[in-house]
Design a protein around this motif. Structure first.
Motif, PDB file in Angstrom:
ATOM      1  N   GLN A  90      -5.131   7.152  -1.137  1.00 14.95           N
ATOM      2  CA  GLN A  90      -4.376   5.955  -1.481  1.00 14.95           C
ATOM      3  C   GLN A  90      -3.988   6.060  -2.952  1.00 14.95           C
ATOM      4  O   GLN A  90      -4.819   6.392  -3.796  1.00 14.95           O
ATOM      5  CB  GLN A  90      -5.235   4.713  -1.252  1.00 14.95           C
ATOM      6  N   TYR A 129      -2.124   0.088  -4.502  1.00 20.38           N
ATOM      7  CA  TYR A 129      -2.498  -1.043  -3.656  1.00 20.38           C
ATOM      8  C   TYR A 129      -2.360  -2.312  -4.474  1.00 20.38           C
ATOM      9  O   TYR A 129      -2.785  -2.363  -5.634  1.00 20.38           O
ATOM     10  CB  TYR A 129      -3.943  -0.916  -3.160  1.00 20.38           C
ATOM     11  N   THR A 147       0.065   5.262   0.447  1.00 24.61           N
ATOM     12  CA  THR A 147      -0.980   6.238   0.728  1.00 24.61           C
ATOM     13  C   THR A 147      -0.342   7.570   1.083  1.00 24.61           C
ATOM     14  O   THR A 147       0.553   7.631   1.927  1.00 24.61           O
ATOM     15  CB  THR A 147      -1.884   5.760   1.885  1.00 24.61           C
ATOM     16  N   ASP A 204       0.845  -1.193   0.000  1.00 23.15           N
ATOM     17  CA  ASP A 204       0.000   0.000   0.000  1.00 23.15           C
ATOM     18  C   ASP A 204       0.881   1.244   0.000  1.00 23.15           C
ATOM     19  O   ASP A 204       1.868   1.304   0.740  1.00 23.15           O
ATOM     20  CB  ASP A 204      -0.880  -0.002   1.257  1.00 23.15           C
TER      21      ASP A 204
END
Length: 164
Positions: A55, A58, A50, A48
């Motif tokens: 975000q 992913y 962010t 991930d």
């Protein structure tokens, strides 16, 4: 593992693994680098990236579990709160024989002082986000992130990696 040595090395990582600029293309390159490394090694994990605003990357690889996204969120929250890697936070707390709840009043349901989340720092600006891996032992989560950052930034990973 020597906690003091690890904390010194992580401080060096955090100092050297900083960006001149970080945009969505950079996020993509970092995410793809992490995914490639994890896939080549057949590591079941979640990746991930962010920023404070959203975000931006992913990926979940074979072997990831339903718990991994929650671990990502909790580790990322720790970086967003303290502006340092979740592994450094965990090691510091271990050395002090305490935890996030006792030291800072941060609930375990929302924060995790376990390795795998690393601050995205832009020189002259500060922490703008976090890159997080979950699914491996915490030291391995941390090491994978550091290796990918070093590759992307052209840093010498051998000088930055944690000792075995």
């Amino acid at each position: 593992m020597n906690i003091d040595n690890d904390l010194r090395r992580i401080a060096l990582q955090e100092q050297q693994l900083q960006f001149e600029r970080f945009d969505l293309d950079t996020a993509w390159k970092l995410g793809v680098t992490l995914r490639r490394m994890a896939a080549e090694r057949k590591l079941g994990c979640v990746i991930d990236i962010t920023l404070f605003s959203m975000q931006v990357f992913y990926a979940a690889l074979d072997g990831a579990t339903p718990d991994n996204p929650n671990w990502v969120r909790r580790k990322r929250n720790t970086v967003f709160r303290l502006f340092k890697s979740s592994y450094a936070t965990g090691l510091s707390l271990l050395k002090q024989q305490t935890n996030l709840q006792a030291k800072l009043g941060l609930a375990d349901a929302e924060f995790a002082a376990h390795g795998g989340s690393f601050p995205i720092v832009v020189k002259g600006t500060g922490c703008i986000g976090a890159v997080t891996v979950s699914g491996l032992p915490q030291r391995d989560d941390h090491n994978l992130v550091v290796e990918a950052l070093a590759e992307l930034l052209g840093a010498n990973h051998d000088e930055l990696k944690l000792e075995s």
